[in-house]
Design an enzyme around this catalytic site. Structure first.
Site, PDB file in Angstrom:
ATOM      1  N   HIS A  88       0.769  -1.031   0.015  1.00  0.00           N
ATOM      2  CA  HIS A  88      -0.068   0.079  -0.103  1.00  0.00           C
ATOM      3  C   HIS A  88       0.824   0.952  -0.052  1.00  0.00           C
ATOM      4  O   HIS A  88       0.168   2.193  -0.235  1.00  0.00           O
ATOM      5  CB  HIS A  88      -1.197  -0.088   1.333  1.00  0.00           C
ATOM      6  CG  HIS A  88      -0.603   0.553   2.387  1.00  0.00           C
ATOM      7  ND1 HIS A  88      -0.211  -0.675   3.472  1.00  0.00           N
ATOM      8  CD2 HIS A  88      -0.381   1.553   3.184  1.00  0.00           C
ATOM      9  CE1 HIS A  88       0.115  -0.210   4.557  1.00  0.00           C
ATOM     10  NE2 HIS A  88       0.104   1.227   4.259  1.00  0.00           N
ATOM     11  N   ASP A 224       1.300  -7.849   2.730  1.00  0.00           N
ATOM     12  CA  ASP A 224       1.426  -6.238   2.135  1.00  0.00           C
ATOM     13  C   ASP A 224       2.851  -5.721   2.013  1.00  0.00           C
ATOM     14  O   ASP A 224       3.225  -5.102   2.839  1.00  0.00           O
ATOM     15  CB  ASP A 224       0.657  -5.402   3.539  1.00  0.00           C
ATOM     16  CG  ASP A 224       0.349  -3.888   2.940  1.00  0.00           C
ATOM     17  OD1 ASP A 224       0.840  -3.574   1.900  1.00  0.00           O
ATOM     18  OD2 ASP A 224      -0.396  -3.217   3.553  1.00  0.00           O
ATOM     19  N   SER A 658       3.969   2.370   8.381  1.00  0.00           N
ATOM     20  CA  SER A 658       3.757   1.438   7.474  1.00  0.00           C
ATOM     21  C   SER A 658       5.079   1.144   6.586  1.00  0.00           C
ATOM     22  O   SER A 658       5.688   2.075   5.843  1.00  0.00           O
ATOM     23  CB  SER A 658       2.611   1.668   6.463  1.00  0.00           C
ATOM     24  OG  SER A 658       1.357   1.353   6.871  1.00  0.00           O
TER      25      SER A 658
END
Ligand code: ARG
Ligand code: ASP
Length: 723
Positions: A88, A224, A658
């Site tokens: 992402h 991810d 992230s």
């Protein structure tokens, strides 16, 4: 009876113990670890030294961590500048390289050679070279008598001087940021690489598996991750993109552990967390969850319900709104988790008890009592005062964000400002017009007037219902009355007559000579409405809101200092996140989200198969992965015939973390951070070790996908795997 009291005092001892054995709350500055945290980290199982994490004289862990584009984190995992981040985080770059023929989002992408790695204009990777405390110099000219604005301008001037004279190499940059609400200033010497190429990504059915339904959710099964490579000039220094650039030889890169983790293992996450507010007074926490989160969720609930209805019925609308839906839904979901988590852990009560203790200690110390008398009470009172204004702001901003006709008008008004400035200059005027054309072309490509009209109707009703008349513009109130408060009638008129429902009409308007364009624009009903709303906010809300906020900021700084003085020796303080490099540490652990439910700390590929819905846009699974699963063909990455996927731990992370590496006690890479559990998202304002968990993808799942699924063995060969 006796037994019961023995039992309960035992419980108390246990609770006290478990609170004091270790604290997982905190996003610590790497250069201060040796003073503040090293002992505790070692107590929790860390086997390396603080000087292995941050060291300005030799390669250390910090030299393997980069800020990825300023919005995520990535880490170096080979001697040739290979970096790992989330899917992402790489999403925008992957999307830009995707087309119908080469749909990398859908199918994944793997460069087979260096030459196939794809450049990304504008994408950067920033290393931290050194961090210095410059508080003394920065605040040298400040006096008590100064107003907030005077104080800031004196500091800004000092910062400019410090920045100019800071010691750095010609290819390095200097950045200064305030910490602890402006009680401290740190200077960062950085190196920013500008040639960052896409190396590989799994298909979305792995990298985004579970999509919005699973977002913020545990148990999770998302792979991810994506991989990039930093390129440097021939001299190894940062350089603009050139095909002659060479893979970066990093000062340090992370070795990768193949061992995995078990419950209670020490873990550490390093990265660039964006923003937290951990030192607010109780009234502010109350306001955040009971008023502001509630308002934003209420507006987005309504908007998302409408958009979802259209997306389910219409393929075209689904494509147009997918990315917008995901980004609106991301924080919509996060705020609900925040409200829930604060309630579950009695977050407001916890703050109030903290304040009782603060007051007790303050009152016991005459000097501090004199210095900080009334600070906390005044601050709490100010938050009560600002409450209705902050609420009006959030309803206004959610209305104008989600009913997108207002965004289109904002863009148009910006254009008219630019055009006005260029009136005497034909070239400048033409450029402003072309820029605007491009902007709105992109905007209307993903806009459907029918959808927007329904959102408008629904949000207008909530806005009028929740924002008192005195906070709205008189002209708005008059036109609302004219339509008898019937938002549908208002919308029928606005969407039928305004130019702002399609690219063609807005473009035609923008082509008119300036005066004529302005003439038509001011008569456009959507423009009129947008201006009334804006004036309502600017005149009835903003002046008081801003004045109160300035006062709050100043007192929040004093309260921060007061907390540090009052609890001195009893508690270490870490600064709120501000997109600078931090270290957080915790332990691998499950949690209990509600009564009778216990969550384990690990998920497996079996869980991917349990969630598998053939053809579903969120839960489809690639055929190759199913095949590997059926054959249990996991190579050296499986564990006793099973494939680990994700795990959780009590590391204190937030947005911006992230892509951060999860490291074990030896500083080896064990996973990749990408999310938090829903009930624990209140960690941004009130971390609680009982339910706050970060979610990581197991590094062995990453390697399995790269090696066995994608067959990109050349990448694994670059890495340093340790058993
Ligand atoms: N919740 C994560 C974060 O705040 C992941 C968001 C991206 N994923 C998604 N399904 N929208 O960034
Ligand atoms: N998903 C977040 C990010 O993109 C991380 C978090 O909020 O925990 O940074």
């Amino acid at each position: 009876m006796l037994l019961k009291s023995v039992k309960s005092s035992l419980l108390l001892v246990l609770i006290v113990l478990s609170q004091h054995v270790y604290a997982t709350e905190g996003m610590w500055l790497p250069q201060l670890l040796s003073n503040l945290n090293e002992k505790e980290m070692k107590g929790m199982g860390m086997k390396i030294n603080a000087s292995d994490i941050y060291n300005i004289n030799k390669g250390s862990l910090k030299d393997a961590i980069v800020s990825f584009g300023g919005f995520c984190t990535a880490e170096v995992i080979s001697s040739q500048g290979l970096i790992l981040t989330n899917h992402h985080c790489g999403y925008g770059s992957i999307q830009k390289h995707s087309s119908l023929e080469n749909n990398y989002l859908e199918n994944g992408f793997w460069a087979k050679t260096f030459a196939e790695e794809l450049p990304n204009a504008g994408l950067t990777a920033t290393f931290i070279v050194r961090i210095d405390d410059i508080t003394k110099e920065a605040t040298a000219g400040v006096t008590k008598a100064m107003s907030e604005t005077e104080r800031q301008s004196v500091i800004d001037q000092k910062l400019a001087e410090i920045k100019k004279s800071a010691k750095r190499e010609s290819w390095q940059d200097v950045m200064i940021k305030p910490f602890f609400e402006g009680n401290k200033y740190y200077l960062f010497v950085t190196e920013t690489y500008k040639d960052v190429r896409l190396v590989g990504t799994p298909p979305s059915s792995i990298g985004k598996f579970g999509s919005d339904t699973d977002n913020w959710v545990w148990p999770r099964h998302t792979g991810d991750f994506s991989m990039f490579r930093i390129y440097a000039g021939k001299d190894g220094k940062p350089a603009e993109y050139s095909k002659d650039n060479v893979p970066l030889k990093p000062k340090y890169f992370l070795p990768i552990s193949m061992k995995g983790v078990k419950k209670d293992d020490f873990t550490m996450v390093m990265g660039f967390p964006g923003r937290t507010m951990e030192y607010l007074p109780s009234e502010a926490v109350k306001q955040t969850v009971e008023v502001l989160d509630f308002a934003k969720v209420e507006m987005r609930d309504a908007a998302l319900k409408i958009i979802d209805g259209y997306m389910r019925k219409n393929e075209q609308i689904k494509i147009q709104y997918a990315a917008k839906f995901a980004s609106t839904a991301n924080y919509w979901k996060k705020w609900q988790g925040e409200m829930l988590g604060i309630k579950k852990t009695d977050g407001i009560g916890k703050k109030q008890r903290y304040e009782v203790e603060y007051n007790r200690l303050l009152n016991a110390n005459p000097a501090l009592k004199q210095q900080y008398a009334g600070v906390l009470d005044t601050l709490n009172a100010l938050y009560v005062q600002i409450n209705p204004y902050a609420q009006a702001r959030d309803y206004y901003s959610e209305l104008t964000k989600n009913a997108e006709i207002y965004s289109a008008i904002d863009k148009f008004l910006e254009y008219t400002d630019n055009a006005e400035k260029q009136k005497g200059n034909a070239d400048g005027y033409a450029k402003a017009r072309t820029d605007f054309q491009n902007t709105i072309k992109a905007f209307y490509a993903n806009f459907n007037a029918g959808v927007d009209k329904d959102v408008f109707i629904s949000l207008m009703d909530i806005y009028v219902n929740k924002v008192p008349e005195k906070f709205r513009d008189a002209k708005f109130n008059a036109s609302w009355k004219k339509y008898n408060g019937d938002s549908r009638k208002l919308a029928d008129y606005v969407y039928a007559t305004s130019a702002f429902t399609s690219f063609d009409k807005v473009n035609a308007l923008a082509q008119l000579p300036f005066e004529q364009m302005m003439q038509q624009a001011v008569n456009d009903p959507a423009v009129q409405l947008a201006i009334f709303l804006r004036e309502g906010f600017a005149n009835q809300v903003a002046p008081t809101l801003n004045a109160l906020q300035l006062d709050i900021n100043k007192r929040q700084r004093t309260y921060m200092k007061a907390q540090m003085d009052v609890f001195e020796g009893k508690k270490n303080f870490y600064p709120d996140a501000n997109s600078t490099l931090r270290v957080t540490y915790g332990k691998v652990d499950g949690y209990s989200p509600k009564d009778a439910v216990e969550y384990d700390y690990y998920t497996w590929l079996d869980g991917v198969m349990e969630k598998y819905i053939p053809g579903d846009y969120e839960f489809d699974v690639p055929a190759k992965l199913i095949e590997l699963y059926k054959k249990k063909d996991y190579g050296k990455y499986g564990v006793n015939g099973r494939m680990p996927v994700c795990f959780i731990a009590s590391n204190h992370t937030t947005g911006g973390n992230s892509g951060s590496p999860a490291l074990n006690a030896y500083g080896q890479l064990i996973g990749l951070n990408f999310d938090r559990t829903w009930e624990g998202t209140m960690s941004d304002i009130n971390y609680d070790p009982s339910i706050c968990r970060n979610i990581m993808v197991d590094i062995r799942y990453v390697l399995f996908i790269v090696d066995k699924f994608a067959g990109c063995t050349r990448l694994v060969e670059e890495m340093k795997l340790v058993n």
